[in-house]
Design an enzyme around this catalytic site. Sequence first.
Site, short mmCIF file in Angstrom:
data_model
loop_
_atom_site.label_atom_id
_atom_site.label_comp_id
_atom_site.label_asym_id
_atom_site.label_seq_id
_atom_site.Cartn_x
_atom_site.Cartn_y
_atom_site.Cartn_z
N HIS A 556 21.74 63.77 7.91
CA HIS A 556 20.91 62.77 8.57
C HIS A 556 20.25 63.40 9.79
CE1 HIS A 556 24.65 62.88 10.81
NE2 HIS A 556 24.00 62.36 11.85
N ASP A 558 19.13 62.21 13.96
CA ASP A 558 19.66 61.23 14.91
C ASP A 558 18.64 60.24 15.45
OD1 ASP A 558 22.22 62.17 14.65
OD2 ASP A 558 22.13 63.49 16.39
N HIS A 628 21.26 67.30 9.89
CA HIS A 628 22.59 67.92 9.94
C HIS A 628 23.61 67.02 9.27
CE1 HIS A 628 22.10 65.35 13.48
NE2 HIS A 628 23.43 65.15 13.45
N ARG A 638 40.33 66.25 12.91
CA ARG A 638 39.24 66.90 13.67
C ARG A 638 38.79 65.96 14.77
NH1 ARG A 638 33.67 66.09 13.65
NH2 ARG A 638 32.29 67.92 13.63
#
Length: 724
Positions: A556, A558, A628, A638
């Site tokens: 996508h 931002d 990204h 994570r």
Amino acid sequence: MASALLPLLLALAATSAAAGRLLPYDLLYADGVRAYLAREWARAAELLQRSLHSYTGLREARGACRRACRDEAAFARGPAAPWEAAFFDRVLQRAECLQHCLGRRLGGPPSAHRVSHAIRRDFERREPYNYLQVAFFQLKKLDQAVSAAHTFFVANPQHLQMREDMEKYRRMSGVKADSFRDLEATPLWEAYEAGLQHYNADEYLQAVARLEESLREAMSAVEECRTLCEGPWEEEEKEEEKDGDQEEEKEDMQPGLYEAIAAHYVQVLKCRQQCVIEIATKPGRISATEDFIPSHLDLLQFAYDQGGNKTLAAECAASYLLFYPMDEPMLEKMNQYRTELGKDTAVTARENIQHYVERSLMEKKLIYYAVEHLGGTFNDPDLWTPDELIPESLKEQQREDQEKQKQETLDVKEREKRGPLPFEGITVTMDSREMNGTQRVVFDQVLTESECLDLLQLTKAAGGTGDGLRGRRSPHTPHERFEGLTVLKAMQLAQNGDVDWKDAKLLLQASEKSRKIIESYFTPGKKLHFSFTHLVCRTAVEGEQEGRMDLSHPVHADNCLLDPEGNECWREPPAYVYRDYSGILYLNDDFQGGGLFFTELDAVTVTAKVYPKCGRLVAFSSGKENPHGVWAVSSGRRCAVALWYTHSPEHAEQERLKAEELMEKAAAEQDKMDGQLHQRDDRGSSSSQESPMPSDRAKTTRRRHKPSSDGTQHPKELRPRDEF
């Protein structure tokens, strides 16, 4: 002249004259807002509704009078009449017609209905409905409040406060589904979207009916828009003159008769050309649907063809070729239709489409002539404008503008290399060149190992009492759990004693440090504001990783909607269009997978990879140049601080300001208590009891929110306010 026009004027004004004078909508709007601020809800609702009625009535009156007067004024007859006299005779007749017509329909002088740009912009953005929904809510007229809120939200889907209010309305008992209706909806978009649905479902007979309806509505809307372009001259915004001498000089430089006429006429022509953009832009969207009129004909041609109606398919094909006469697939279809229908069957384009194209080309020719010889600019809204229509000098200017834009891009790359870093010890591990893109960078040593561990300690609160999805499945994949914590929630948890104050403070400090680094590197001298800050963890769900094929976060961008098939990214809602830069501050690497990767616009071709580790900050611009995604977290947890920034202060993160206030208040209270301890020590008093931390004291003062006296759960801060 007036006597000849009197019957027409009386007929046009009959309805409105009976209803009385139409008051200026800007005055009604101003009075409505005053009543709103005075909490006079019934009066506010009445005045705001009247302002909307007046706004619609004024548009209708202007359109009707301009259409009626368009053909009434005829050129003076006779060969002896000079062209100038003939021209102005018609101009004066039409001006007189408009004055009388509008005066009768409005019940007063038309000049009283001229309003400022700001007020017009409010009505175009449906701002009165924002006030109306609150007034109706306070009057306990829930159905009308929801309709007003929905009408505003349709045109302003990026308005975060209204988005929250809409969710609250949906959860309220007594709110019906049909209350969520757009009070300003037109048949155009409903017909167009229904037609596309039928078309995509291969339901061609139904598609034809709805697409034909959509095309009729679109052509009608274009004509209505064009009549409204014949308004007063509007000068481009300029800086105010600083002294009287400059003002006098400005008056001396006013254009003469023909220059003024030309400038105003070209302004009207440009406005008319932009009408197709206005009608092709769905409420709440920024970008128009490309080739809106030609695309209707393209869809209709195929739908008629599949439905077996070759005659109408040929008519649509011929009409489409008026826009794109060299389109090879459509030319082949035309040859096929001529063969199938026979030489005796005439295949012609639709008359209204032919008129639309011819008129548009004539206007473009005049505009380009004016731009070339008189100056100014023109943003042609159509992709189908013939290249030969554009003067060579303007083509050269377009090429120069493209070269300038290319050079600016190169300058940005150079600026990336020159930007100084405000902290010692931080290293640039990869820059844009090494990451095969633009406006990308990776910093290391932004945090120490100890700071990473402290922030990881804070993430433990996210799974139990934090916000985000509170440990539920990720919105992007069923194979991971997602936990999130905002800066405000972290401070509230610290205030309640659920987390350590120093850890919550570290979240503020680490994100601010990241902001300063990114600002100094990418935009030195230009302020970056926080748009949103989120401490997030993604945890692989045990036993559900075998054979996994999806991503932790799909590819996508931002601040725009990624369209891989069209190799484009549309900067329009519901994307966060105001975001300018993004950052990810990693806290750990003791997991498998979870790496960040950048791609081309196709969302497939990987151009760069970034592997997480403690203290690593990856930063990049938020636009189409940086699609990204995140690879799947296949094992472990994570954690990172996700950061978004904006140049627009009106979109600054409001929760962060509240979090900083809580921190300052806590620090002040701690300083006060420390001072009291010192005073006791100075007096020789002693105590083995330690002074309580702010979080301990907060536990004794917490109170639940008290509901309203009637038990109704009111939407929080249900009032018009700026978007953020």
